[in-house]
Design an enzyme around this catalytic site. Structure first.
Site: not given
Ligand code: NAP
Length: 282
Positions: A71, A107
């Site tokens: 993204k 989003d």
């Molecule tokens: P992203 O940009 O990869 O960010 C993920 C965040 O979570 C980062 O801050 C990462 O930290 C942290 N993280 C990942 N694994 C971790 C762990 N094991 N322990 C602690 N922190 C952790 O992903 P995103 O796009 O923001 O998405 C995040 C979540 O939201 C996902 O589960 C996604 O499926 C969900 N989501 C849902 C919707 C919906 O429509 N319902 C829409 C968008 C996103 P680091 O930087 O240290 O890796």
């Protein structure tokens, strides 16, 4: 002889995509609306993102969703950005116009619509967000612009990296107070907040790994998990045990898809039918 028209394409670009429900949602929408499009999965690593995005228009795509981990990288690969995508530095929807691509962030509206239907008319002065990636930025922007939130606690496993990443985004200049805390300080940040959001993938496997106890939550607090599968996540269970009201990510998924669908086709996604069919998955 009657000419058979090739259907137009739409898709989702990410890695991994095993669990993505977007093909189901959009193909159902195209079918219900009798639109000549097919939605496909495009599972590619970061090294192939640039050439994949570059080929979309020539391959006959009307648009695409972009998901983890692309993204933020997608922002630099397209011709123009919506004001929201520019502000949060993350794109989850590409719209093809001729041979040009526009990047949007649905989003934000998806989260706004889902929270408005869960907690109608409510404002939240303070928020705690687990995670600081693309979804956390979209949620923070949505809370600031639509729910009156001015104090943010970002709870991150590496708060220095998270602070550097989020501070680069234009929306960080909009005048709110932000605190970056480690996992160890999560309990304090949760206690201090009216709304708590899980914007990490923690809990997708159903395991309990959150660094807070139910006592960090309280009645009158709202807890939102962006994860939609499982429908009742470990984070939601924790929050409910502490007395908070808890919302899962399914409604946000449907609502962000509805905004993307309309951007691509000019037609409304039949949201109620799609939601009803989606519930059969769980
Ligand atoms: P992203 O940009 O990869 O960010 C993920 C965040 O979570 C980062 O801050 C990462 O930290 C942290 N993280 C990942 N694994 C971790 C762990 N094991 N322990 C602690 N922190 C952790 O992903 P995103 O796009 O923001 O998405 C995040 C979540 O939201 C996902 O589960 C996604 O499926 C969900 N989501 C849902 C919707 C919906 O429509 N319902 C829409 C968008 C996103 P680091 O930087 O240290 O890796």
């Amino acid at each position: 002889m009657k000419k058979i028209q090739r259907p137009g394409l739409a898709g989702i670009i990410g890695q991994p995509l095993d669990h993505s429900l977007s093909p189901f949602i959009h193909n159902l929408g195209f079918s219900l609306r009798k639109l000549p499009y097919v939605f496909v999965k495009i599972e590619i690593p970061p090294a192939k993102l640039s050439r994949t995005i570059g080929a979309l228009a020539d391959l006959g795509f009307i648009g695409a969703n972009v998901t983890m981990p692309h993204k933020e990288a997608a922002v630099g690969l397209i011709d123009s950005l919506s004001p929201e995508a520019l502000a949060v530095g993350a794109v989850n929807t590409l719209v093809v116009k001729g041979d040009k691509l526009k990047g949007c962030n649905t989003d934000i509206d998806g989260f706004v619509r889902s929270l408005e239907s869960f907690d109608r008319g409510r404002k939240f002065s303070s928020a705690a967000l687990f995670g600081a990636g693309g979804a956390a930025a979209a949620v923070a922007y949505a809370l600031f612009h639509n729910f009156g939130t001015r104090n943010f606690h970002f709870i991150c496993r590496n708060w220095r990296k998270a602070k550097k990443n989020l501070s680069r985004k234009p929306f960080f200049d909009e005048g709110f107070w932000a605190d970056f805390v480690d996992w160890e300080d999560a309990e304090r940040a949760v206690r201090a907040s009216d709304i708590v959001v899980n914007a990490t993938p923690i809990g997708m496997d159903g395991k309990k790994t959150f660094p807070v106890s139910p006592a960090a939550f309280r009645a009158g607090q709202t807890a939102c998990d962006l994860i939609y599968n499982p429908p009742l996540t470990p984070f939601m269970r924790l929050a409910k045990r502490g007395g908070a009201r808890a919302m899962g990510g399914l409604e946000m998924l449907v609502q962000q898809a509805a905004v993307s669908f309309e951007l691509w086709t000019g037609e409304k996604l039949p949201v109620e039918k799609v939601r009803k069919e989606l519930l059969n998955f769980f």
